[in-house]
Scaffold this motif. Structure first.
Motif, PDB file in Angstrom:
ATOM      1  N   ASN A 219     134.361  67.702  26.462  1.00 36.56           N
ATOM      2  CA  ASN A 219     135.316  66.937  27.261  1.00 36.56           C
ATOM      3  C   ASN A 219     135.305  65.504  26.733  1.00 36.56           C
ATOM      4  O   ASN A 219     134.333  64.768  26.919  1.00 36.56           O
ATOM      5  N   ARG A 222     134.978  62.600  29.388  1.00 34.66           N
ATOM      6  CA  ARG A 222     133.645  62.496  29.969  1.00 34.66           C
ATOM      7  C   ARG A 222     132.674  61.864  28.972  1.00 34.66           C
ATOM      8  O   ARG A 222     131.833  61.026  29.347  1.00 34.66           O
ATOM      9  N   ARG A 225     133.235  58.151  28.795  1.00 36.03           N
ATOM     10  CA  ARG A 225     132.681  57.486  29.988  1.00 36.03           C
ATOM     11  C   ARG A 225     131.157  57.386  29.906  1.00 36.03           C
ATOM     12  O   ARG A 225     130.579  56.372  30.319  1.00 36.03           O
ATOM     13  N   ASP A 226     130.528  58.424  29.379  1.00 37.76           N
ATOM     14  CA  ASP A 226     129.071  58.377  29.204  1.00 37.76           C
ATOM     15  C   ASP A 226     128.681  57.266  28.242  1.00 37.76           C
ATOM     16  O   ASP A 226     127.714  56.525  28.479  1.00 37.76           O
ATOM     17  N   THR A 273     140.464  55.455  30.545  1.00 37.80           N
ATOM     18  CA  THR A 273     139.040  55.238  30.259  1.00 37.80           C
ATOM     19  C   THR A 273     138.812  54.008  29.390  1.00 37.80           C
ATOM     20  O   THR A 273     137.715  53.439  29.389  1.00 37.80           O
TER      21      THR A 273
END
Length: 312
Positions: A219, A222, A225-226, A273
């Protein structure tokens, strides 16, 4: 109670149970779930075709790739790309590149096979091979965590490149080449709706895919964002960016540069993001650049700003 004079023998019934103790067959299943129903047969046939297609894709991904062309072959051998065989066309007009390719292959223990041109045409799918082709095993992708670990262990601030839906393998290879040229620590690809490191991408990267780690993200949003949670700033290339590439003040810090697809650009979730979106000023009448050129422009600006910051 049986009336006198009725037929003898047991009679099938509820056995004295109350009506609430009886169990029905339940609701009627959907047509696709009924054995023998035409809809069930169609659904089973469709699932079988999908499974066969998945197996074909898996088999193609695991098959070896052929890199065609004298310059790409020599670049890959210089970069020590893992290879299993070097194909040389019979009667080839040998030059320095051919001699170097054969010498390097022999030194590394790679099989050198002489084949006819029709056979080489067939093996390379009609690509412009110039009498040389290099067979390489399937590409081994890194994990996104490995990419970040490599970047943070560097003496320079982390610089990573992420691709959002770039489906042209030539663009992918060119982006990897630009990433290597301007000091990026790795390239991140989404697992779906993206080109992979195939023979076409190998050729476009001129062998640099062997030096720049490439990772797959289940993903993409995701993973970005991490990375942002671990201190990296996320910058996306967008025609309507909030700043131009000239004002990319985030260039000297930990950075992820996100490049959108050739047609629609960044997806909505990826754009949301990003900490900042960047556009590239262009002359009137020119709408956009392709993904690899745009990535090269921004990465060159990042490298320039980092060199200047290092001299201060």
């Amino acid at each position: 109670m049986r009336k006198p004079g009725s037929k003898k023998g047991a009679v099938v019934g509820s056995g004295g149970q109350k009506s609430k103790g009886l169990h029905g067959k339940g609701p009627t299943p959907k047509a696709e779930m009924r054995p023998g129903h035409p809809a069930q047969r169609r659904a089973a046939a469709k699932a079988k075709v999908a499974q066969q297609a998945k197996q074909r894709r898996k088999g193609a991904a695991e098959a070896p790739e052929l890199i065609a062309g004298r310059n790409p072959v020599v670049e890959c051998l210089r970069a020590e790309v893992p290879a299993t065989a070097l194909y040389v066309a019979m009667g080839i007009d040998a030059d320095d590149r051919v001699a170097e390719a054969v010498r390097q292959a022999a030194d590394r223990g790679i099989s050198v096979l002489e084949v006819g041109r029709p056979e080489l045409d067939r093996l390379t799918g009609g690509a412009m091979h110039q009498g040389l082709a290099l067979q390489v095993p399937p590409f081994e992708y890194a994990h996104p965590d490995e990419l970040l670990e490599t970047a943070t262990e560097s003496t320079e601030p982390p610089l990573l490149v992420a691709l959002d839906g770039v489906t042209d393998p030539r663009n992918l290879g060119a982006v990897v080449r630009s990433a290597a040229a301007f000091g990026a620590h790795g390239v991140l690809l989404p697992q779906r709706r993206s080109a992979g490191i195939t023979a076409v991408a190998w050729r476009a990267s001129a062998g640099t895919a062997a030096r720049v780690p490439v990772a797959l993200a289940t993903n993409l949003t995701r993973t970005l964002r991490d990375w942002a949670a671990q201190g990296l700033m996320v910058v996306g290339l967008d025609a309507d960016g909030t700043v131009t590439v000239d004002g990319l003040d985030l260039a000297t810090g930990p950075l992820v540069v996100v490049v959108g697809s050739e047609g629609r650009g960044l997806s909505r979730l990826v754009r949301e993001t990003c900490d900042q979106t960047v556009s590239i000023p262009m002359a009137a009448g020119v709408e956009s650049l392709n993904a690899s050129v745009a990535a090269g422009v921004v990465l060159a600006e990042v490298a320039r700003r980092r060199r200047l910051a290092g001299r201060v």
